[in-house]
Design a protein around this motif. Structure first.
Motif, short mmCIF file in Angstrom:
data_model
loop_
_atom_site.label_atom_id
_atom_site.label_comp_id
_atom_site.label_asym_id
_atom_site.label_seq_id
_atom_site.Cartn_x
_atom_site.Cartn_y
_atom_site.Cartn_z
N LEU A 11 0.82 -1.21 0.00
CA LEU A 11 0.00 0.00 0.00
C LEU A 11 0.85 1.26 0.00
N ASP A 12 2.09 1.16 0.49
CA ASP A 12 2.95 2.34 0.53
C ASP A 12 3.30 2.83 -0.87
N MET A 13 3.14 1.98 -1.89
CA MET A 13 3.45 2.36 -3.26
C MET A 13 2.22 2.89 -4.00
N VAL A 14 1.08 2.94 -3.32
CA VAL A 14 -0.15 3.48 -3.92
C VAL A 14 -0.40 4.86 -3.33
N PRO A 15 -0.65 5.86 -4.14
CA PRO A 15 -0.96 7.19 -3.60
C PRO A 15 -2.08 7.13 -2.58
N ALA A 16 -1.96 7.91 -1.52
CA ALA A 16 -2.91 7.84 -0.41
C ALA A 16 -4.34 8.06 -0.87
N GLU A 17 -4.54 8.98 -1.82
CA GLU A 17 -5.91 9.27 -2.25
C GLU A 17 -6.49 8.15 -3.12
N GLN A 18 -5.67 7.21 -3.58
CA GLN A 18 -6.17 6.13 -4.44
C GLN A 18 -6.31 4.79 -3.72
N ARG A 19 -5.83 4.71 -2.50
CA ARG A 19 -5.79 3.41 -1.82
C ARG A 19 -7.18 2.82 -1.62
N ALA A 20 -8.07 3.59 -1.04
CA ALA A 20 -9.40 3.07 -0.72
C ALA A 20 -10.12 2.58 -1.98
N GLN A 21 -10.03 3.37 -3.06
CA GLN A 21 -10.70 3.00 -4.30
C GLN A 21 -10.09 1.73 -4.91
N ARG A 22 -8.76 1.63 -4.85
CA ARG A 22 -8.12 0.46 -5.44
C ARG A 22 -8.47 -0.81 -4.65
N VAL A 23 -8.55 -0.69 -3.34
CA VAL A 23 -8.93 -1.85 -2.52
C VAL A 23 -10.36 -2.25 -2.80
N ARG A 24 -11.27 -1.27 -2.89
CA ARG A 24 -12.68 -1.58 -3.18
C ARG A 24 -12.83 -2.24 -4.54
N ASP A 25 -12.09 -1.77 -5.52
CA ASP A 25 -12.18 -2.37 -6.86
C ASP A 25 -11.68 -3.82 -6.85
N PHE A 26 -10.61 -4.06 -6.12
CA PHE A 26 -10.07 -5.42 -6.06
C PHE A 26 -11.08 -6.36 -5.40
N VAL A 27 -11.62 -5.96 -4.24
CA VAL A 27 -12.56 -6.82 -3.51
C VAL A 27 -13.82 -7.07 -4.34
N ARG A 28 -14.29 -6.03 -5.04
CA ARG A 28 -15.51 -6.18 -5.85
C ARG A 28 -15.30 -7.16 -7.00
N ARG A 29 -14.16 -7.09 -7.65
CA ARG A 29 -13.90 -7.95 -8.80
C ARG A 29 -13.51 -9.38 -8.40
N TYR A 30 -12.77 -9.50 -7.32
CA TYR A 30 -12.29 -10.84 -6.93
C TYR A 30 -13.37 -11.64 -6.21
N ARG A 31 -14.23 -10.97 -5.45
CA ARG A 31 -15.33 -11.61 -4.75
C ARG A 31 -14.83 -12.68 -3.77
#
Length: 356
Positions: free
Chosen positions: A286-306
């Motif tokens: 997560l340290d390599m993901v911009p702070a403002e993008q972390r929450a969205q990237r995590v939500r996208d991963f969880v939604r797609r991976y199920r």
């Protein structure tokens, strides 16, 4: 030291000593009678589970182990000395199979566990054994029995509570370094880990669990691609699998969701029971993901991976989120250990009596 988790050895117990046919010869005793002693027993071959060992490298170059044979019986009622036993120290978690049939003979699951691999032959009888009221001067004696001989296949399955799996360079070695006393090699190229690493994670006084870091898996691992398939067996005894996912791969064309699905697919191909084990997703880097993008990237991963199990967000490099994850792992491992313990039987004499 090389990591060796599979090898074949030959064990041979000692043959029994032969009995002796002898008669007592003393002055003024014309008929001294039989005095031939029995032969000694051949030495046994044992296996001892040693918690200080974590590899079968000692059996890679020395493949044959033979116990001492029993001494032959002698006159003057002297029995032969038994052969010396030999004890082979093996890591806890070693499986011993018959190399010819593949049948499982022993499992070394507890430190200090001692099992008999090959039984030494019994010694033969001397003529003293055959003396009777009718046969007062027997000349019979019997040879010693041969000791058992086996070709054995040794297979090591590490006894770890938690197993790490994921693609190469997902950050597994960095994670085990951050939370335990293990110090595996860490580098910025794939397949840095070439053999399993064990680490003890201490949560508090007398509170700890063992975690295993395995070489990374790639697609096709169940069929033998890459290195990780050689060590998948070490995950079969774990209570929990941590699936480390690189949320910020160097190549932007790489999709973390597709990588995570590929790992799950390989587990199912290799062993459906392994795929059914509790598996937690750990989104790393997560340290390599911009702070403002972390929450969205995590939500996208969880939604797609199920994913149906727990999902954790960490940075193994900065140790962000690692403490919470370690506490959750310990609670899960402790609950699993408690469920596996057999119920304690209480003597009826000591059961608490109800007040009248």
């Amino acid at each position: 030291m090389k990591f060796v988790d599979e090898t074949t050895i030959e064990v041979a117990a000692g043959d029994g000593g032969s009995g002796c046919a002898s008669f007592r010869h003393e002055k003024y005793k014309e008929f001294g009678g039989p005095d031939g002693g029995d032969g000694g027993r051949g030495g046994h071959v044992y296996a001892l589970a040693d918690e200080n060992l974590n590899t079968l490298v000692d059996f890679r170059y020395t493949r044959k182990f033979e116990a001492q044979r029993g001494e032959h019986g002698k006159g003057s009622d002297m029995f032969g000395h038994k052969g010396e036993d030999i004890v082979l120290k093996m890591p806890v978690g070693t499986l011993v199979r018959d190399a010819d049939s593949g049948a499982l003979l022993h499992e070394l699951l507890q430190p200090g566990q001692l099992v008999l691999l090959a039984k030494g032959g019994d010694g033969g009888f001397g003529n003293l054994r055959f003396k009777s009221a009718i046969n007062r001067a027997p000349r019979q004696k019997t040879p010693g029995y041969p000791g058992q001989r086996f070709n054995l296949q040794l297979e090591l399955k590490l006894l770890a509570d938690v197993g790490l799996l994921g693609m190469p360079n997902a950050g597994k070695s960095t994670f085990i370094t951050a939370v335990s006393n293990a110090r595996p090699k860490i580098a910025d190229y794939p397949f840095t880990t070439l053999h399993p690493n064990l680490g003890v994670v201490r949560v508090g006084p007398e509170k700890s669990f063992v975690i295993a870091d395995l070489p990374g898996l790639i697609e096709g691992a169940a069929e033998g691609a890459g290195l990780g398939h050689l060590f998948l067996r070490h995950l079969q005894r774990t209570r929990l699998l941590l699936h480390i996912v690189d949320l910020a791969p160097f190549d932007e064309a790489v999709d973390p969701v597709l990588q995570a699905r590929a790992i799950a697919k390989e587990l199912k191909k290799y062993d459906p029971a392994l795929h059914a084990k509790p598996r937690w997703l750990v989104l790393n880097k997560l340290d390599m993901v911009p702070a403002e993008q972390r929450a969205q990237r995590v939500r996208d991963f969880v939604r797609r991976y199920r994913h149906k199990g727990p999902v954790f967000e960490i940075s193994a490099l900065t140790r962000e989120g690692c403490e919470r994850l370690v506490q959750q792992i310990f609670q899960h491992v402790a609950a699993s250990q408690q469920a596996e313990r057999p119920p304690v039987e209480v003597d009826p004499r000591f059961e608490p009596q109800a007040n009248p």
